[in-house]
Design a protein around this motif. Structure first.
Motif, short mmCIF file in Angstrom:
data_model
loop_
_atom_site.label_atom_id
_atom_site.label_comp_id
_atom_site.label_asym_id
_atom_site.label_seq_id
_atom_site.Cartn_x
_atom_site.Cartn_y
_atom_site.Cartn_z
N GLU A 172 -6.83 6.78 5.55
CA GLU A 172 -5.65 6.84 4.70
C GLU A 172 -5.63 8.20 4.01
O GLU A 172 -6.61 8.60 3.37
CB GLU A 172 -5.67 5.73 3.66
N LYS A 226 -1.31 7.04 7.44
CA LYS A 226 -2.39 6.19 7.94
C LYS A 226 -2.68 6.60 9.38
O LYS A 226 -1.78 6.63 10.21
CB LYS A 226 -2.00 4.72 7.86
N THR A 251 -9.27 8.19 2.36
CA THR A 251 -10.05 6.96 2.25
C THR A 251 -10.33 6.46 3.66
O THR A 251 -9.42 6.41 4.49
CB THR A 251 -9.28 5.88 1.46
N VAL A 274 -11.48 3.41 6.08
CA VAL A 274 -11.50 1.95 6.04
C VAL A 274 -11.82 1.39 7.42
O VAL A 274 -11.06 1.63 8.37
CB VAL A 274 -10.14 1.39 5.56
N ILE A 322 -11.54 -1.29 10.12
CA ILE A 322 -10.63 -2.40 10.35
C ILE A 322 -10.69 -2.80 11.82
O ILE A 322 -11.37 -2.17 12.62
CB ILE A 322 -9.17 -2.03 9.99
N ASP A 331 0.82 -1.20 0.00
CA ASP A 331 0.00 0.00 0.00
C ASP A 331 0.86 1.26 0.00
O ASP A 331 0.54 2.24 -0.66
CB ASP A 331 -0.97 0.01 1.18
#
Length: 223
Positions: A194, A209, A168, A170, A172, A103
């Protein structure tokens, strides 16, 4: 480094908007240009952003008006860019090496042989962990004399002023290595944000991140 003129105008307009009632008209671009001693193009850029962020709205053929405060867009996801509380940061790691993380390679447009500068830090508010940040820079983009200058390296607003930010979100499970630091139980669901800051010519400047502590930081966005 002084902020761009349109951002200075935008900040002044926000202060003035906060004193006005919803649906109050604002000055025309021509009058705003005179008021702020700037070009109409500069004023238009400030107004366009205020419209995009929900501070103002346009009514075709009638003008531009103050929007209801509930329509203001809010983004509380990334502390370094817009922090309302006195956050303190503690550097946890600092290294330079090639990364095997796909990534990071993809976001920074680098190969597995190229080195990255990695900084990991924790954001604290009143001794409570708010988030863990992993920040990556292409090593070749950092002058040697700036390697230890964290204040300069981590001045994100200076990058954004000359480029653009994309995010972004996400969902998790908290990484095991960060659970204890964030004072979370193993397997706690969190939101990873991100962030990629890119220069105007499309070159990635940094990748970050942010692992947010759901017990401390609520991500709120109005679109």
């Amino acid at each position: 480094m002084a902020a761009p003129i349109y951002l200075q105008i935008k900040d002044q307009m926000i202060e003035e908007i906060q004193q006005l009632s919803a649906n109050a008209p604002i000055l025309s671009e021509r009058d705003l240009a005179v008021k702020y001693n700037a070009s109409r193009m500069t004023v238009r850029k400030a107004v366009n952003e205020l419209v995009d962020e929900g501070y103002l709205y346009r009514d075709s053929n009638k003008g531009t008006f103050v929007a209801d405060e509930r329509l203001h867009k809010r983004n509380t996801s990334v502390d370094p860019f817009a922090e309302e509380r006195p956050i303190k940061y503690k550097i946890l790691y600092f290294d330079i090496k090639a990364t095997s993380s796909k990534d990071v390679q993809d976001r920074l447009f680098i190969s597995s042989e190229e080195s990255v500068l990695r900084i990991v830090r924790v954001a604290m508010f009143e001794e409570r962990p708010q988030s863990i940040e992993e920040i990556y820079f292409p090593r070749l983009s950092i002058p040697d004399e700036d390697l230890g200058n964290f204040k300069k390296l981590l001045d994100f607003n200076s990058y954004i002023a000359h480029g653009s930010l994309s995010q972004t979100f996400v969902p998790i499970i908290v990484p095991p290595q960060y659970a204890h630091l964030l004072k979370l139980k193993i397997n706690t669901p969190i939101i990873l944000v991100e962030n990629v800051i890119t220069s105007k010519n499309g070159k990635p400047l940094l990748y970050m991140k942010v692992f947010n502590n759901p017990n401390e930081k609520v991500i709120e966005m109005t679109l």
